[in-house]
Design a protein around this motif. Structure first.
Motif, PDB file in Angstrom:
ATOM      1  N   THR A 128      -3.508 -12.329   9.594  1.00  0.00           N
ATOM      2  CA  THR A 128      -3.986 -11.549   8.449  1.00  0.00           C
ATOM      3  C   THR A 128      -3.531 -10.091   8.560  1.00  0.00           C
ATOM      4  OG1 THR A 128      -6.136 -10.992   9.470  1.00  0.00           O
ATOM      5  CG2 THR A 128      -6.013 -13.028   8.173  1.00  0.00           C
ATOM      6  N   LEU A 161      -0.778  -8.697   6.236  1.00  0.00           N
ATOM      7  CA  LEU A 161      -1.090  -8.228   4.884  1.00  0.00           C
ATOM      8  C   LEU A 161      -2.126  -7.116   4.918  1.00  0.00           C
ATOM      9  CD1 LEU A 161      -1.082 -11.614   2.908  1.00  0.00           C
ATOM     10  CD2 LEU A 161       0.786 -10.022   3.329  1.00  0.00           C
ATOM     11  N   HIS A 162      -2.102  -6.367   6.016  1.00  0.00           N
ATOM     12  CA  HIS A 162      -3.043  -5.259   6.189  1.00  0.00           C
ATOM     13  C   HIS A 162      -3.003  -4.279   5.027  1.00  0.00           C
ATOM     14  CE1 HIS A 162      -5.205  -1.887   7.874  1.00  0.00           C
ATOM     15  NE2 HIS A 162      -4.113  -1.145   7.927  1.00  0.00           N
ATOM     16  N   LYS A 186      -2.435  -4.778   1.841  1.00  0.00           N
ATOM     17  CA  LYS A 186      -3.183  -5.297   0.694  1.00  0.00           C
ATOM     18  C   LYS A 186      -4.679  -5.405   0.998  1.00  0.00           C
ATOM     19  CE  LYS A 186       0.269  -5.930  -2.145  1.00  0.00           C
ATOM     20  NZ  LYS A 186       0.366  -5.157  -3.409  1.00  0.00           N
ATOM     21  N   LEU A 187      -5.011  -5.732   2.237  1.00  0.00           N
ATOM     22  CA  LEU A 187      -6.420  -5.816   2.625  1.00  0.00           C
ATOM     23  C   LEU A 187      -7.065  -4.434   2.626  1.00  0.00           C
ATOM     24  CD1 LEU A 187      -6.066  -8.410   5.517  1.00  0.00           C
ATOM     25  CD2 LEU A 187      -7.420  -8.751   3.439  1.00  0.00           C
ATOM     26  N   MET A 223      -6.476  -7.444  -1.853  1.00  0.00           N
ATOM     27  CA  MET A 223      -6.660  -8.817  -1.388  1.00  0.00           C
ATOM     28  C   MET A 223      -7.867  -8.889  -0.459  1.00  0.00           C
ATOM     29  SD  MET A 223      -2.722 -10.037  -0.546  1.00  0.00           S
ATOM     30  CE  MET A 223      -3.103 -11.788  -0.378  1.00  0.00           C
ATOM     31  N   VAL A 273      -9.687 -11.616   2.660  1.00  0.00           N
ATOM     32  CA  VAL A 273      -9.243 -12.590   3.655  1.00  0.00           C
ATOM     33  C   VAL A 273      -9.020 -13.958   3.007  1.00  0.00           C
ATOM     34  CG1 VAL A 273      -9.762 -13.682   5.868  1.00  0.00           C
ATOM     35  CG2 VAL A 273     -10.532 -11.358   5.435  1.00  0.00           C
ATOM     36  N   ASP A 332      -7.979 -14.463   0.019  1.00  0.00           N
ATOM     37  CA  ASP A 332      -6.688 -14.369  -0.664  1.00  0.00           C
ATOM     38  C   ASP A 332      -5.536 -14.548   0.317  1.00  0.00           C
ATOM     39  OD1 ASP A 332      -7.879 -13.823  -3.167  1.00  0.00           O
ATOM     40  OD2 ASP A 332      -7.951 -11.675  -2.731  1.00  0.00           O
ATOM     41  N   VAL A 333      -5.692 -14.018   1.525  1.00  0.00           N
ATOM     42  CA  VAL A 333      -4.649 -14.173   2.540  1.00  0.00           C
ATOM     43  C   VAL A 333      -4.492 -15.641   2.911  1.00  0.00           C
ATOM     44  CG1 VAL A 333      -3.921 -13.580   4.883  1.00  0.00           C
ATOM     45  CG2 VAL A 333      -4.986 -11.838   3.442  1.00  0.00           C
ATOM     46  N   TYR A 345      -2.528 -17.173   0.189  1.00  0.00           N
ATOM     47  CA  TYR A 345      -1.126 -16.758   0.312  1.00  0.00           C
ATOM     48  C   TYR A 345      -0.439 -17.578   1.399  1.00  0.00           C
ATOM     49  CZ  TYR A 345       2.867 -13.714   1.400  1.00  0.00           C
ATOM     50  OH  TYR A 345       4.125 -13.236   1.653  1.00  0.00           O
ATOM     51  N   VAL A 400      -3.787 -19.676  10.030  1.00  0.00           N
ATOM     52  CA  VAL A 400      -4.013 -18.246   9.835  1.00  0.00           C
ATOM     53  C   VAL A 400      -4.767 -17.715  11.047  1.00  0.00           C
ATOM     54  CG1 VAL A 400      -5.376 -16.557   8.529  1.00  0.00           C
ATOM     55  CG2 VAL A 400      -3.936 -18.196   7.316  1.00  0.00           C
ATOM     56  N   LEU A 410       3.840  -8.293   1.145  1.00  0.00           N
ATOM     57  CA  LEU A 410       3.947  -9.643   0.594  1.00  0.00           C
ATOM     58  C   LEU A 410       5.361 -10.187   0.777  1.00  0.00           C
ATOM     59  CD1 LEU A 410       1.932  -9.239  -2.730  1.00  0.00           C
ATOM     60  CD2 LEU A 410       1.148 -10.263  -0.590  1.00  0.00           C
TER      61      LEU A 410
END
Length: 285
Positions: free
Chosen positions: A7, A10-11, A13-14, A19, A21, A23-24, A27, A36, A268
Protein backbone atom coordinates in the motif's frame (compact mmCIF):
# COMPACT_ATOMS: atom_id res chain seq x y z
CA UNK A 1 5.99 -16.84 -6.21
CA UNK A 2 3.11 -14.48 -5.51
CA UNK A 3 3.37 -10.96 -6.90
CA UNK A 4 1.61 -8.16 -5.13
CA UNK A 5 1.60 -4.54 -4.08
CA UNK A 6 2.55 -2.64 -0.96
CA UNK A 7 0.00 0.00 0.00
CA UNK A 8 3.07 2.24 0.39
CA UNK A 9 3.28 2.33 -3.40
CA UNK A 10 0.14 4.48 -3.47
CA UNK A 11 1.14 6.63 -0.52
CA UNK A 12 0.59 9.78 -2.57
CA UNK A 13 -3.07 8.97 -3.16
CA UNK A 14 -3.59 7.72 0.40
CA UNK A 15 -2.02 10.82 1.97
CA UNK A 16 -4.10 13.17 -0.19
CA UNK A 17 -7.31 11.35 0.69
CA UNK A 18 -7.97 10.46 -2.95
CA UNK A 19 -7.84 6.75 -2.08
CA UNK A 20 -8.48 4.55 0.94
CA UNK A 21 -6.86 1.22 1.77
CA UNK A 22 -9.94 -0.48 0.31
CA UNK A 23 -9.36 1.43 -2.93
CA UNK A 24 -5.77 0.19 -2.99
CA UNK A 25 -7.03 -3.37 -2.67
CA UNK A 26 -9.35 -2.73 -5.62
CA UNK A 27 -6.47 -1.24 -7.63
CA UNK A 28 -4.28 -4.27 -6.84
CA UNK A 29 -6.99 -6.69 -7.92
CA UNK A 30 -7.65 -4.76 -11.14
CA UNK A 31 -3.94 -4.89 -12.06
CA UNK A 32 -3.38 -8.58 -11.50
CA UNK A 33 -1.80 -8.51 -8.05
CA UNK A 34 -2.20 -11.61 -5.92
CA UNK A 35 -1.59 -9.99 -2.55
CA UNK A 36 -1.45 -6.64 -0.78
CA UNK A 37 1.00 -5.68 1.93
CA UNK A 38 -0.48 -3.42 4.60
CA UNK A 39 1.82 -0.50 5.45
CA UNK A 40 0.00 1.98 7.72
CA UNK A 41 1.62 5.17 6.48
CA UNK A 42 -1.00 7.93 6.02
CA UNK A 43 -3.47 5.77 7.91
CA UNK A 44 -3.55 4.02 11.28
CA UNK A 45 -5.17 0.75 12.23
CA UNK A 46 -4.26 1.45 15.86
CA UNK A 47 -6.41 4.59 15.83
CA UNK A 48 -9.07 3.06 13.57
CA UNK A 49 -9.43 -0.59 14.63
CA UNK A 50 -12.80 -0.80 12.90
CA UNK A 51 -10.93 -0.71 9.57
CA UNK A 52 -9.25 -4.05 10.26
CA UNK A 53 -12.33 -6.20 9.63
CA UNK A 54 -13.24 -4.03 6.64
CA UNK A 55 -9.82 -4.63 5.08
CA UNK A 56 -9.97 -8.37 5.73
CA UNK A 57 -13.45 -8.70 4.27
CA UNK A 58 -12.77 -6.51 1.25
CA UNK A 59 -9.58 -8.38 0.40
CA UNK A 60 -11.48 -11.65 0.63
CA UNK A 61 -14.18 -10.34 -1.69
CA UNK A 62 -11.58 -9.25 -4.26
CA UNK A 63 -9.60 -12.49 -4.06
CA UNK A 64 -6.53 -10.71 -2.68
CA UNK A 65 -4.33 -12.19 0.04
CA UNK A 66 -3.05 -9.99 2.85
CA UNK A 67 0.62 -10.87 2.96
CA UNK A 68 2.46 -8.72 5.45
CA UNK A 69 1.98 -5.95 8.00
CA UNK A 70 4.86 -3.44 8.06
CA UNK A 71 5.28 -0.77 10.73
CA UNK A 72 7.90 1.65 12.00
CA UNK A 73 9.74 1.26 15.32
CA UNK A 74 12.88 2.51 17.04
CA UNK A 75 14.38 0.80 20.08
CA UNK A 76 17.22 3.30 20.43
CA UNK A 77 15.45 5.33 23.09
CA UNK A 78 16.51 7.94 25.65
CA UNK A 79 15.42 5.89 28.65
CA UNK A 80 14.63 2.36 29.76
CA UNK A 81 11.03 3.43 30.28
CA UNK A 82 10.73 4.60 26.67
CA UNK A 83 12.45 1.40 25.50
CA UNK A 84 9.88 -0.75 27.31
CA UNK A 85 7.02 1.40 26.02
CA UNK A 86 8.21 0.94 22.44
CA UNK A 87 8.44 -2.84 22.85
CA UNK A 88 4.92 -2.96 24.26
CA UNK A 89 3.63 -0.75 21.45
CA UNK A 90 5.04 -3.08 18.81
CA UNK A 91 3.66 -6.10 20.66
CA UNK A 92 0.21 -4.50 20.36
CA UNK A 93 0.86 -4.06 16.64
CA UNK A 94 1.54 -7.81 16.45
CA UNK A 95 -1.99 -8.29 17.77
CA UNK A 96 -3.26 -6.17 14.86
CA UNK A 97 -1.27 -8.33 12.42
CA UNK A 98 -3.01 -11.37 13.90
CA UNK A 99 -6.40 -9.70 13.41
CA UNK A 100 -5.48 -9.07 9.78
CA UNK A 101 -4.75 -12.77 9.43
CA UNK A 102 -1.22 -12.24 8.10
CA UNK A 103 1.62 -14.58 9.00
CA UNK A 104 4.38 -12.04 8.28
CA UNK A 105 5.13 -8.75 10.01
CA UNK A 106 7.99 -6.32 9.53
CA UNK A 107 8.87 -3.82 12.20
CA UNK A 108 11.72 -1.35 12.03
CA UNK A 109 14.39 -1.63 14.71
CA UNK A 110 16.55 1.46 14.97
CA UNK A 111 17.21 4.89 13.56
CA UNK A 112 20.25 6.98 14.47
CA UNK A 113 22.34 9.73 12.86
CA UNK A 114 25.38 7.71 13.97
CA UNK A 115 25.51 4.87 11.44
CA UNK A 116 28.95 3.62 12.45
CA UNK A 117 29.64 -0.07 13.02
CA UNK A 118 30.75 0.88 16.53
CA UNK A 119 27.32 2.31 17.30
CA UNK A 120 25.66 -0.79 15.83
CA UNK A 121 27.83 -3.11 17.91
CA UNK A 122 27.25 -1.09 21.07
CA UNK A 123 23.47 -1.40 20.82
CA UNK A 124 23.19 -4.82 19.19
CA UNK A 125 22.10 -6.79 22.25
CA UNK A 126 19.59 -4.14 23.30
CA UNK A 127 18.06 -4.21 19.81
CA UNK A 128 18.15 -8.01 19.65
CA UNK A 129 16.44 -8.29 23.03
CA UNK A 130 13.54 -6.12 21.86
CA UNK A 131 13.16 -8.08 18.62
CA UNK A 132 13.40 -11.39 20.50
CA UNK A 133 10.60 -10.49 22.89
CA UNK A 134 8.37 -9.35 20.04
CA UNK A 135 9.13 -12.48 18.02
CA UNK A 136 8.25 -14.66 20.99
CA UNK A 137 4.87 -12.94 21.27
CA UNK A 138 4.35 -13.25 17.51
CA UNK A 139 5.10 -16.98 17.70
CA UNK A 140 1.92 -17.49 19.73
CA UNK A 141 0.02 -16.47 16.58
CA UNK A 142 2.27 -18.35 14.18
CA UNK A 143 3.59 -15.00 12.87
CA UNK A 144 7.14 -14.48 11.62
CA UNK A 145 8.53 -11.04 12.39
CA UNK A 146 11.38 -9.45 10.48
CA UNK A 147 13.84 -6.60 10.11
CA UNK A 148 14.11 -4.77 6.81
CA UNK A 149 17.40 -3.42 5.46
CA UNK A 150 16.13 0.05 6.23
CA UNK A 151 17.00 3.18 8.20
CA UNK A 152 20.77 3.41 7.52
CA UNK A 153 22.00 1.91 10.82
CA UNK A 154 20.76 -1.58 9.93
CA UNK A 155 20.81 -1.39 6.17
CA UNK A 156 23.94 -3.36 5.29
CA UNK A 157 23.54 -7.05 4.47
CA UNK A 158 25.98 -8.17 7.17
CA UNK A 159 24.34 -6.05 9.86
CA UNK A 160 20.92 -7.49 9.01
CA UNK A 161 22.32 -11.01 9.27
CA UNK A 162 24.07 -10.19 12.54
CA UNK A 163 20.83 -8.97 14.10
CA UNK A 164 18.83 -11.96 12.83
CA UNK A 165 21.42 -14.33 14.27
CA UNK A 166 21.58 -12.44 17.57
CA UNK A 167 17.79 -12.64 17.98
CA UNK A 168 18.10 -16.39 17.36
CA UNK A 169 14.44 -17.23 16.93
CA UNK A 170 13.06 -19.39 14.13
CA UNK A 171 10.30 -16.87 13.45
CA UNK A 172 12.61 -13.86 13.12
CA UNK A 173 13.97 -13.17 9.65
CA UNK A 174 14.45 -10.30 7.22
CA UNK A 175 12.17 -8.48 4.85
CA UNK A 176 14.66 -8.23 2.00
CA UNK A 177 14.34 -4.99 0.05
CA UNK A 178 16.38 -5.49 -3.12
CA UNK A 179 16.83 -1.75 -3.64
CA UNK A 180 17.53 -0.43 -0.16
CA UNK A 181 21.10 -1.71 -0.08
CA UNK A 182 22.20 1.21 -2.26
CA UNK A 183 21.31 3.55 0.63
CA UNK A 184 24.23 1.92 2.46
CA UNK A 185 26.38 2.01 -0.70
CA UNK A 186 26.26 -1.76 -1.16
CA UNK A 187 26.01 -3.60 -4.48
CA UNK A 188 22.40 -4.80 -4.46
CA UNK A 189 23.15 -7.89 -6.59
CA UNK A 190 25.75 -9.13 -4.11
CA UNK A 191 23.73 -8.09 -1.05
CA UNK A 192 20.59 -9.86 -2.28
CA UNK A 193 22.59 -13.06 -2.72
CA UNK A 194 23.90 -12.76 0.83
CA UNK A 195 20.55 -12.24 2.52
CA UNK A 196 18.13 -14.37 0.50
CA UNK A 197 18.60 -17.39 2.82
CA UNK A 198 17.28 -15.23 5.70
CA UNK A 199 14.32 -13.70 3.84
CA UNK A 200 10.70 -14.09 4.87
CA UNK A 201 9.51 -11.51 2.34
CA UNK A 202 11.02 -9.73 -0.68
CA UNK A 203 10.37 -6.09 -1.58
CA UNK A 204 11.08 -5.03 -5.15
CA UNK A 205 12.26 -1.44 -5.47
CA UNK A 206 14.35 0.48 -8.00
CA UNK A 207 16.47 3.64 -7.78
CA UNK A 208 18.22 6.17 -9.92
CA UNK A 209 21.81 6.81 -8.79
CA UNK A 210 23.96 9.89 -9.41
CA UNK A 211 27.50 10.68 -8.19
CA UNK A 212 27.94 12.64 -4.97
CA UNK A 213 29.53 15.58 -6.82
CA UNK A 214 26.59 15.98 -9.23
CA UNK A 215 23.59 17.24 -7.26
CA UNK A 216 20.50 16.59 -9.42
CA UNK A 217 18.29 18.98 -7.43
CA UNK A 218 14.93 18.53 -5.73
CA UNK A 219 13.48 15.08 -5.12
CA UNK A 220 16.75 13.27 -4.40
CA UNK A 221 18.30 12.08 -1.12
CA UNK A 222 21.75 10.73 -0.32
CA UNK A 223 23.26 7.40 0.63
CA UNK A 224 25.56 7.02 3.62
CA UNK A 225 28.55 8.15 1.54
CA UNK A 226 26.71 10.89 -0.36
CA UNK A 227 25.56 9.22 -3.59
CA UNK A 228 22.34 10.84 -4.80
CA UNK A 229 19.32 8.52 -4.94
CA UNK A 230 15.78 8.83 -6.22
CA UNK A 231 13.07 6.20 -6.34
CA UNK A 232 12.35 4.85 -9.82
CA UNK A 233 9.67 2.79 -11.53
CA UNK A 234 10.84 -0.80 -11.24
CA UNK A 235 12.79 -1.80 -14.31
CA UNK A 236 13.47 1.80 -15.35
CA UNK A 237 16.07 2.75 -12.74
CA UNK A 238 19.78 2.06 -12.48
CA UNK A 239 19.59 -1.22 -10.57
CA UNK A 240 20.19 -4.43 -12.52
CA UNK A 241 16.66 -5.67 -11.94
CA UNK A 242 17.06 -8.52 -14.43
CA UNK A 243 20.00 -9.97 -12.52
CA UNK A 244 18.42 -9.33 -9.14
CA UNK A 245 15.22 -11.13 -10.08
CA UNK A 246 17.20 -13.91 -11.74
CA UNK A 247 19.05 -14.51 -8.46
CA UNK A 248 15.81 -14.49 -6.44
CA UNK A 249 14.17 -16.93 -8.86
CA UNK A 250 17.23 -19.21 -9.08
CA UNK A 251 17.38 -19.44 -5.29
CA UNK A 252 14.05 -21.25 -5.27
CA UNK A 253 12.36 -18.44 -3.34
CA UNK A 254 8.63 -19.07 -3.65
CA UNK A 255 7.14 -16.51 -1.30
CA UNK A 256 5.67 -13.05 -1.70
CA UNK A 257 7.21 -10.40 -3.97
CA UNK A 258 5.90 -6.97 -3.06
CA UNK A 259 6.20 -4.02 -5.43
CA UNK A 260 7.24 -0.81 -3.67
CA UNK A 261 7.11 2.34 -5.75
CA UNK A 262 8.41 5.58 -4.23
CA UNK A 263 9.37 7.68 -7.24
CA UNK A 264 8.36 11.15 -8.38
CA UNK A 265 6.13 9.84 -11.17
CA UNK A 266 2.39 9.48 -10.69
CA UNK A 267 2.02 6.61 -8.24
CA UNK A 268 -0.85 4.97 -10.14
CA UNK A 269 1.37 4.73 -13.22
CA UNK A 270 4.48 3.81 -11.22
CA UNK A 271 2.76 0.95 -9.41
CA UNK A 272 1.15 -0.45 -12.56
CA UNK A 273 4.31 -0.36 -14.66
CA UNK A 274 6.25 -1.83 -11.74
CA UNK A 275 3.86 -4.76 -11.45
CA UNK A 276 3.97 -5.32 -15.21
CA UNK A 277 7.76 -5.15 -15.34
CA UNK A 278 8.37 -7.50 -12.44
CA UNK A 279 6.00 -10.04 -13.99
CA UNK A 280 7.65 -9.69 -17.40
CA UNK A 281 11.21 -9.85 -16.11
CA UNK A 282 10.46 -12.78 -13.80
CA UNK A 283 9.08 -14.77 -16.73
CA UNK A 284 12.12 -13.86 -18.86
CA UNK A 285 14.81 -14.82 -16.38
Amino acid sequence: MKLGLSTYSLHGKLSSGDMTVLDVIDYAAEHGAEHVEIVPLSYSLTDNPEWIDQIVEHAKQRGIELSNYAIGANFLTDSEEAYEQEIQRVIREVDIAAQLGVKLMRHDVASSPNVSIANFNTHLEKLANACRRIAEHAATYGITTSVENHGYLIQHADRVQTLVQAVNRDNYKTTLDVGNFVCADENPVAAVQKNLPFASMVHIKDFYLRPADRNPGAGWFTSTSGTYLRGAIIGQGDLDMWEILRIVKASGYDGYLSVEFEGMEDCLIGAKVGLDNVRRIWDAV
